[in-house]
Scaffold this motif. Structure first.
Motif, mmCIF file in Angstrom:
data_model
loop_
_atom_site.group_PDB
_atom_site.id
_atom_site.type_symbol
_atom_site.label_atom_id
_atom_site.label_comp_id
_atom_site.label_asym_id
_atom_site.label_seq_id
_atom_site.Cartn_x
_atom_site.Cartn_y
_atom_site.Cartn_z
ATOM 1 N N TYR A 436 0.879 -22.310 23.315
ATOM 2 C CA TYR A 436 -0.981 -22.263 23.538
ATOM 3 C C TYR A 436 -1.471 -22.080 24.983
ATOM 4 O O TYR A 436 -2.611 -21.532 25.680
ATOM 5 N N PHE A 437 -0.459 -21.960 26.334
ATOM 6 C CA PHE A 437 -1.415 -21.884 27.609
ATOM 7 C C PHE A 437 -1.419 -20.644 27.643
ATOM 8 O O PHE A 437 -2.337 -20.184 28.285
ATOM 9 N N SER A 438 -0.257 -19.706 27.322
ATOM 10 C CA SER A 438 -0.833 -17.742 27.124
ATOM 11 C C SER A 438 -2.248 -17.915 26.209
ATOM 12 O O SER A 438 -2.871 -16.779 26.997
ATOM 13 N N LEU A 439 -2.274 -18.315 25.258
ATOM 14 C CA LEU A 439 -3.777 -18.379 24.129
ATOM 15 C C LEU A 439 -4.684 -18.820 25.099
ATOM 16 O O LEU A 439 -5.859 -17.993 24.588
ATOM 17 N N MET A 440 -4.509 -19.756 25.780
ATOM 18 C CA MET A 440 -5.895 -20.229 26.018
ATOM 19 C C MET A 440 -6.685 -19.576 27.655
ATOM 20 O O MET A 440 -7.060 -19.348 27.731
ATOM 21 N N LYS A 441 -5.836 -18.847 28.219
ATOM 22 C CA LYS A 441 -5.862 -17.868 29.153
ATOM 23 C C LYS A 441 -6.067 -16.667 29.037
ATOM 24 O O LYS A 441 -7.302 -16.272 29.293
ATOM 25 N N THR A 442 -6.208 -16.383 27.770
ATOM 26 C CA THR A 442 -6.287 -15.622 27.347
ATOM 27 C C THR A 442 -7.899 -15.560 26.526
ATOM 28 O O THR A 442 -8.564 -15.031 26.820
ATOM 29 N N MET A 443 -7.706 -16.786 26.314
ATOM 30 C CA MET A 443 -9.210 -16.554 25.199
ATOM 31 C C MET A 443 -10.298 -16.820 26.476
ATOM 32 O O MET A 443 -11.193 -16.698 26.298
ATOM 33 N N ILE A 444 -10.261 -17.669 27.251
ATOM 34 C CA ILE A 444 -10.838 -18.344 28.622
ATOM 35 C C ILE A 444 -11.340 -16.791 29.794
ATOM 36 O O ILE A 444 -12.788 -16.708 29.768
ATOM 37 N N ALA A 484 0.551 -28.332 27.664
ATOM 38 C CA ALA A 484 -0.272 -26.492 27.620
ATOM 39 C C ALA A 484 -1.053 -26.316 28.438
ATOM 40 O O ALA A 484 -1.577 -26.334 28.780
ATOM 41 N N GLN A 485 -2.277 -27.557 28.122
ATOM 42 C CA GLN A 485 -3.664 -27.886 27.962
ATOM 43 C C GLN A 485 -3.691 -28.458 29.685
ATOM 44 O O GLN A 485 -4.805 -28.424 30.144
ATOM 45 N N LEU A 486 -2.508 -29.083 30.015
ATOM 46 C CA LEU A 486 -2.720 -29.779 31.592
ATOM 47 C C LEU A 486 -2.463 -28.349 32.815
ATOM 48 O O LEU A 486 -3.040 -28.205 33.645
ATOM 49 N N ASP A 487 -1.353 -27.491 31.755
ATOM 50 C CA ASP A 487 -1.684 -26.501 32.697
ATOM 51 C C ASP A 487 -2.447 -25.337 32.948
ATOM 52 O O ASP A 487 -2.649 -24.893 33.823
ATOM 53 N N SER A 488 -3.872 -25.676 31.571
ATOM 54 C CA SER A 488 -4.504 -24.940 32.036
ATOM 55 C C SER A 488 -5.904 -25.211 32.465
ATOM 56 O O SER A 488 -6.127 -24.607 33.220
ATOM 57 N N LEU A 489 -4.860 -26.439 33.871
ATOM 58 C CA LEU A 489 -5.915 -25.836 35.188
ATOM 59 C C LEU A 489 -5.696 -25.089 36.076
ATOM 60 O O LEU A 489 -6.452 -25.386 37.419
ATOM 61 N N GLN A 490 -4.885 -24.783 35.863
ATOM 62 C CA GLN A 490 -4.005 -23.525 36.890
ATOM 63 C C GLN A 490 -5.508 -22.822 37.242
ATOM 64 O O GLN A 490 -5.744 -21.930 37.681
ATOM 65 N N ILE A 491 -5.944 -22.625 35.760
ATOM 66 C CA ILE A 491 -7.161 -21.798 34.974
ATOM 67 C C ILE A 491 -8.408 -21.629 36.399
ATOM 68 O O ILE A 491 -8.817 -22.876 35.845
#
Length: 634
Positions: A436-444, A484-491
């Motif tokens: 999920y984190f990878s997909l979230m980064k890709t989508m953003i 994974a959502q929490l990790d997305s704050l790295q973006i």
């Protein structure tokens, strides 16, 4: 600018995209694109707030201009002229947000009207407007325009169709900055994240693109749709044909005249499997007699039947009053004022269980209300099986496939200048949390590239608590998805609204959408508008081990840490070298939390709120914002 697909380039008449229409809200303080189609080489003039902008349609008939330095205000009219002219009326300038995701973003104010009755009435906000993007999927080429849709202002007449999260977010931003706010809702229930990403952006996910390939064939899609429809219709027709409640005896089983003396008893709410009906697929009829007093007659009445798995048809005194065709919506049926009678009344519910998991969900309201009086409907009901059959054939949700919703619903929005994006999604990816984190980064990154806004603020909701609470610490895919959502704050340019305290154990669609919208607004005020405010609850920073205790440090402590209910901290777990987690004691010491279990002399790791439903988790900051779940053992 995107070229044709939806434009009809041979049509030389001036045409505007659906979004550029009466009632629209334009983004203040930046260059705002206005675009459309006309005859190839045709001159186009746009007149707005005393300025004239000029463009010329290219060989494909596409044209665009940019409005500069718009200040919040309105309403204004916009005149677009070529060989013909179009006037766009009632235009506002303010803040514009895209709201996307799955059902919890899609969920309308209609569903929360009993949660927020005052908000349903006091919603006359002509400067808050929404645009609802209708479901459309596509697998080959991104669409350049929407097939339908219009801007609507918030009012008691329109509010029921507004996204609840979107509305409460927009209202909070509007009331804070005193400017118009528009939000564009593009959300579809059940949709996984990959359905909102372009094909080009998914090139690093060959297994995802492999799932996409068959759907590029229109004939294959037609074959799937036809096959699914035929199988579904056949299943329901067979059920109705063999349902004794509809076909045997002198009267159908919802009739007042039916004799239920031979029916069995069941205390509701209940799971069918716990009542001798394990694995049953088919129709089960339920009846209850109630005594209605005179003071409930000739008044608006409502029948509350919680949630039912999977579908129901409901009757009062032999008259049909409503049905829901799938398991998630609450059953709330309005009863005609003249239908109830003094004394004995009957309620009949035909439940269709199509996957062997029939249930009246516990913890939901089961009652009849009228004139301020309540009749409790929990307890003993009569029931009888009407038909038994095989499971309903599984349908193919074509709109959930990779790229489908990006091409059909999101791509047509990317020319429209916005302030940022709100995202509430993840439930449909909980079976695959590791990606999920990878997909979230890709989508953003994909969205920012397509909007040509490299710093587009992206504000998202972390999944709330859901499901049965575990007695002992356990593994959890929902917790991994939240991580994974929490990790997305790295973006860069992202912010998260924690909702771990806003869920309902028995409902994937919790009702506290005002809290969600307002927390998103807090996050947006910080990330998108640059306010120096406490916009988040505590976030795990670091840990230190000393003797048999682990001290946890946090970001976003605000004015200090506290237990949400004023009692001791709950839902911390600790483990030693054996990696077996046990419930722990936890105490706030200054700006840290100290965690221990006396049976573990050499602790190695801590987890907090690590469960599908960590219902007791209560760490917050003084501002009342909850801490995000976390683990230190990865």
């Amino acid at each position: 600018m995107d070229k044709t697909q939806d434009t009809g380039s041979k049509d030389r008449r001036l045409k505007l995209p659906r979004l550029i229409s009466d009632g629209m809200v334009l983004q203040r303080g930046t260059a705002v694109r206005i675009w459309g189609w006309a005859g190839a080489g045709e001159d186009v003039r746009v007149e707005f707030i005393g300025k004239c902008y000029k463009s010329r349609a290219d060989e494909e008939g596409c044209w665009e201009i940019f409005l500069e330095d718009l200040k919040a205000g309105g309403p204004y009219d916009m005149e677009i002229k070529a060989s013909t002219a179009i006037r766009v009326r009632d235009v506002l300038v303010g803040e514009v947000w895209v709201c996307s995701g799955q059902s919890n973003m899609e969920l309308p104010m209609e569903r929360v009207k009993d949660q927020y009755p005052a908000d349903m009435v006091n919603c006359d906000y002509p400067q808050i407007r929404h645009f609802n993007v209708a479901l459309r999927y596509e697998f080959n080429t991104p669409h350049t325009d929407l097939a339908e849709g219009s801007w609507e202002a918030a009012s008691p007449e329109t509010i029921r169709g507004f996204s609840a999260v979107g509305y409460f977010f927009a209202r909070a931003i509007h009331e804070k900055y005193q400017v118009p706010v528009g939000f564009i809702k593009a959300a579809i229930g059940g949709s996984p994240i990959e359905s909102w990403v372009s094909e080009a952006a998914l090139k690093s996910y060959p297994e995802v693109l492999e799932r996409l390939l068959p759907y590029k064939d229109g004939d294959y899609i037609k074959e799937v749709l036809t096959s699914d429809e035929k199988a579904t219709n056949s299943w329901y027709a067979n059920l109705d044909k063999h349902d004794a409640g509809m076909t045997s005896g002198e009267f159908p089983w919802y009739s007042d005249e039916v004799d239920t003396s031979g029916w069995e008893d069941m205390d509701l709410p209940a799971r069918f499997e716990n009542e001798g009906l394990e694995g049953l697929n088919g129709a089960v009829w339920f009846r209850k007699e109630i005594e209605v007093p005179e003071n409930m007659l000739n008044k608006p009445a409502r029948l509350w039947l919680g949630r039912i798995v999977d579908s129901d048809k409901t009757y009062v005194n032999g008259k049909f009053v409503g049905e829901i065709t799938y398991q998630y919506p609450p059953r709330k049926y309005d009863i005609p004022a003249d239908l109830l009678r003094k004394g004995k009344n009957t309620i009949t519910v035909r439940v269709t269980s199509n996957n062997g998991n029939g249930e009246f969900i516990s913890g939901k309201p089961y009652m009849l209300t009228a004139g301020g009086h309540i009749i409790d409907l929990t307890g003993q009901w009569k029931y009888r099986v009407g038909a038994v059959c095989g499971p309903l054939p599984e349908a193919t949700f074509i709109q959930w496939q990779p790229t489908a919703l990006y091409n059909g619903m999101l791509a047509p929005l990317t020319n429209y200048t916005v302030k940022g994006a709100l995202w509430y999604q993840g439930e449909s990816n909980t079976s695959r949390p590791s990606e999920y984190f990878s997909l979230m980064k890709t989508m953003i990154e994909n969205w920012r590239q397509e909007w040509k806004q490299s710093n587009l603020p992206f504000i998202f909701v972390q999944l709330p608590n859901y499901g049965t609470a575990d007695i002992l610490p356990s593994e959890s895919q929902w917790a991994q998805l939240r991580e994974a959502q929490l990790d997305s704050l790295q973006i860069p340019g992202t912010a998260m609204a924690v909702a771990i305290d806003l869920g309902e154990w028995n409902d994937m669609h919790p009702l506290r959408k005002k809290d969600v919208g307002e927390r998103l607004a807090l996050a947006a005020r910080s990330e998108a508008y640059g306010e120096e405010i406490i916009s988040s609850g505590p976030i795990f920073k670091d840990m230190k081990i000393k003797n048999n205790r682990i001290t946890i440090e946090f970001f976003n402590i605000g004015s200090g840490l506290k237990a949400g209910n004023g009692k001791e901290l709950k839902h911390f777990a600790i483990a030693g070298d054996d990696e077996i987690f046990k419930w722990a004691e936890a105490r706030i010491e200054g700006n840290t939390v100290v965690v221990w279990n006396d049976s573990i002399s050499m602790p190695k790791a801590v987890r907090y709120a690590w469960a599908d439903n960590p219902e007791a988790a209560n760490l917050i900051n003084e501002e009342g914002l909850p801490a995000s779940p976390f683990r230190t053992d990865r």
